[in-house]
Scaffold this motif. Structure first.
Motif, PDB file in Angstrom:
ATOM      1  N   UNK A  95       5.352   5.152  89.810  1.00 32.40           N
ATOM      2  CA  UNK A  95       4.937   6.315  90.586  1.00 32.40           C
ATOM      3  C   UNK A  95       5.771   7.537  90.216  1.00 32.40           C
ATOM      4  N   UNK A  96       6.998   7.298  89.831  1.00 31.31           N
ATOM      5  CA  UNK A  96       7.933   8.367  89.495  1.00 31.31           C
ATOM      6  C   UNK A  96       7.910   8.609  87.989  1.00 31.31           C
ATOM      7  N   UNK A  97       7.788   9.853  87.563  1.00 29.91           N
ATOM      8  CA  UNK A  97       7.704  10.148  86.135  1.00 29.91           C
ATOM      9  C   UNK A  97       9.016   9.858  85.420  1.00 29.91           C
ATOM     10  N   UNK A  98      10.151  10.016  86.106  1.00 34.09           N
ATOM     11  CA  UNK A  98      11.436   9.710  85.469  1.00 34.09           C
ATOM     12  C   UNK A  98      11.547   8.225  85.144  1.00 34.09           C
ATOM     13  N   UNK A  99      11.103   7.384  86.056  1.00 39.33           N
ATOM     14  CA  UNK A  99      11.115   5.941  85.795  1.00 39.33           C
ATOM     15  C   UNK A  99      10.157   5.594  84.660  1.00 39.33           C
ATOM     16  N   UNK A 100       9.020   6.245  84.627  1.00 36.58           N
ATOM     17  CA  UNK A 100       8.051   5.994  83.551  1.00 36.58           C
ATOM     18  C   UNK A 100       8.643   6.400  82.209  1.00 36.58           C
ATOM     19  N   UNK A 101       9.354   7.523  82.163  1.00 39.19           N
ATOM     20  CA  UNK A 101       9.973   7.962  80.912  1.00 39.19           C
ATOM     21  C   UNK A 101      11.051   6.988  80.446  1.00 39.19           C
ATOM     22  N   UNK A 102      11.722   6.332  81.384  1.00 37.09           N
ATOM     23  CA  UNK A 102      12.719   5.321  81.005  1.00 37.09           C
ATOM     24  C   UNK A 102      12.046   4.167  80.271  1.00 37.09           C
ATOM     25  N   UNK A 103      10.909   3.708  80.796  1.00 37.92           N
ATOM     26  CA  UNK A 103      10.172   2.634  80.130  1.00 37.92           C
ATOM     27  C   UNK A 103       9.602   3.100  78.790  1.00 37.92           C
ATOM     28  N   UNK A 104       9.146   4.337  78.724  1.00 38.86           N
ATOM     29  CA  UNK A 104       8.595   4.867  77.473  1.00 38.86           C
ATOM     30  C   UNK A 104       9.693   4.973  76.417  1.00 38.86           C
ATOM     31  N   UNK A 105      10.878   5.391  76.820  1.00 42.16           N
ATOM     32  CA  UNK A 105      12.010   5.438  75.888  1.00 42.16           C
ATOM     33  C   UNK A 105      12.357   4.037  75.394  1.00 42.16           C
ATOM     34  N   UNK A 106      12.258   3.064  76.281  1.00 39.85           N
ATOM     35  CA  UNK A 106      12.496   1.678  75.872  1.00 39.85           C
ATOM     36  C   UNK A 106      11.447   1.226  74.863  1.00 39.85           C
ATOM     37  N   UNK A 107      10.194   1.592  75.084  1.00 38.08           N
ATOM     38  CA  UNK A 107       9.148   1.246  74.111  1.00 38.08           C
ATOM     39  C   UNK A 107       9.449   1.857  72.747  1.00 38.08           C
ATOM     40  N   UNK A 108       9.886   3.099  72.737  1.00 38.14           N
ATOM     41  CA  UNK A 108      10.226   3.764  71.474  1.00 38.14           C
ATOM     42  C   UNK A 108      11.384   3.043  70.779  1.00 38.14           C
ATOM     43  N   UNK A 109      12.408   2.705  71.543  1.00 40.83           N
ATOM     44  CA  UNK A 109      13.554   1.989  70.991  1.00 40.83           C
ATOM     45  C   UNK A 109      13.149   0.613  70.462  1.00 40.83           C
ATOM     46  N   UNK A 110      12.316  -0.084  71.220  1.00 41.35           N
ATOM     47  CA  UNK A 110      11.842  -1.400  70.776  1.00 41.35           C
ATOM     48  C   UNK A 110      11.070  -1.283  69.471  1.00 41.35           C
ATOM     49  N   UNK A 111      10.229  -0.280  69.379  1.00 38.62           N
ATOM     50  CA  UNK A 111       9.435  -0.070  68.168  1.00 38.62           C
ATOM     51  C   UNK A 111      10.338   0.169  66.965  1.00 38.62           C
ATOM     52  N   UNK A 112      11.327   1.040  67.116  1.00 40.83           N
ATOM     53  CA  UNK A 112      12.231   1.356  66.008  1.00 40.83           C
ATOM     54  C   UNK A 112      13.049   0.131  65.587  1.00 40.83           C
ATOM     55  N   UNK A 113      13.599  -0.577  66.549  1.00 35.22           N
ATOM     56  CA  UNK A 113      14.426  -1.750  66.233  1.00 35.22           C
ATOM     57  C   UNK A 113      13.592  -2.870  65.630  1.00 35.22           C
ATOM     58  N   UNK A 114      12.364  -3.045  66.118  1.00 42.17           N
ATOM     59  CA  UNK A 114      11.496  -4.106  65.589  1.00 42.17           C
ATOM     60  C   UNK A 114      11.105  -3.801  64.152  1.00 42.17           C
ATOM     61  N   UNK A 115      10.759  -2.551  63.871  1.00 43.68           N
ATOM     62  CA  UNK A 115      10.390  -2.180  62.506  1.00 43.68           C
ATOM     63  C   UNK A 115      11.551  -2.349  61.548  1.00 43.68           C
ATOM     64  N   UNK A 116      12.765  -1.978  61.978  1.00 39.79           N
ATOM     65  CA  UNK A 116      13.942  -2.135  61.133  1.00 39.79           C
ATOM     66  C   UNK A 116      14.213  -3.612  60.887  1.00 39.79           C
TER      67      UNK A 116
END
Length: 105
Positions: free
Chosen positions: A79-100
């Protein structure tokens, strides 16, 4: 009385309960099957554990996809955009680490 008649008689008392009670128990039983939403920190830790495990490529990919979907669902349900951005940042980090990781193997 046959087995069907006995079964019907055994469950006949359920129909006598008020509708609110039946809905309450149905709600509780459905909710207990759904897992609780994990925090971004817990999901990040789970991802780090996944990277550290010696798994075959198909099994690691399946676990990554399951974890990715969990993080994505958690981001969408915020419901909170700040919490959603935390999960989105995690998705970005997961994507980068997985590709590496995949390029190293």
């Amino acid at each position: 009385m046959g087995p069907d008649g006995a079964r019907g008689a055994r469950f006949a008392h359920i129909l006598c309960k008020p509708a609110g009670d039946l809905l309450k128990y149905r709600y509780l039983s459905r909710r207990s099957l759904l897992p609780l939403k994990r925090s971004a920190e817990e999901l990040s830790f789970a991802f780090s554990e996944l990277l550290a495990q010696p798994l075959s490529r198909p099994e690691a990919a399946a676990r990554f996809e399951t974890l990715w979907n969990e993080v994505n669902d958690a981001a969408q349900s915020c419901d909170d955009s700040d919490a959603a951005f935390t999960y989105i940042a995690l998705l970005h980090s997961m994507d980068q680490r997985w590709r590496f990781l995949r390029s190293m193997n």
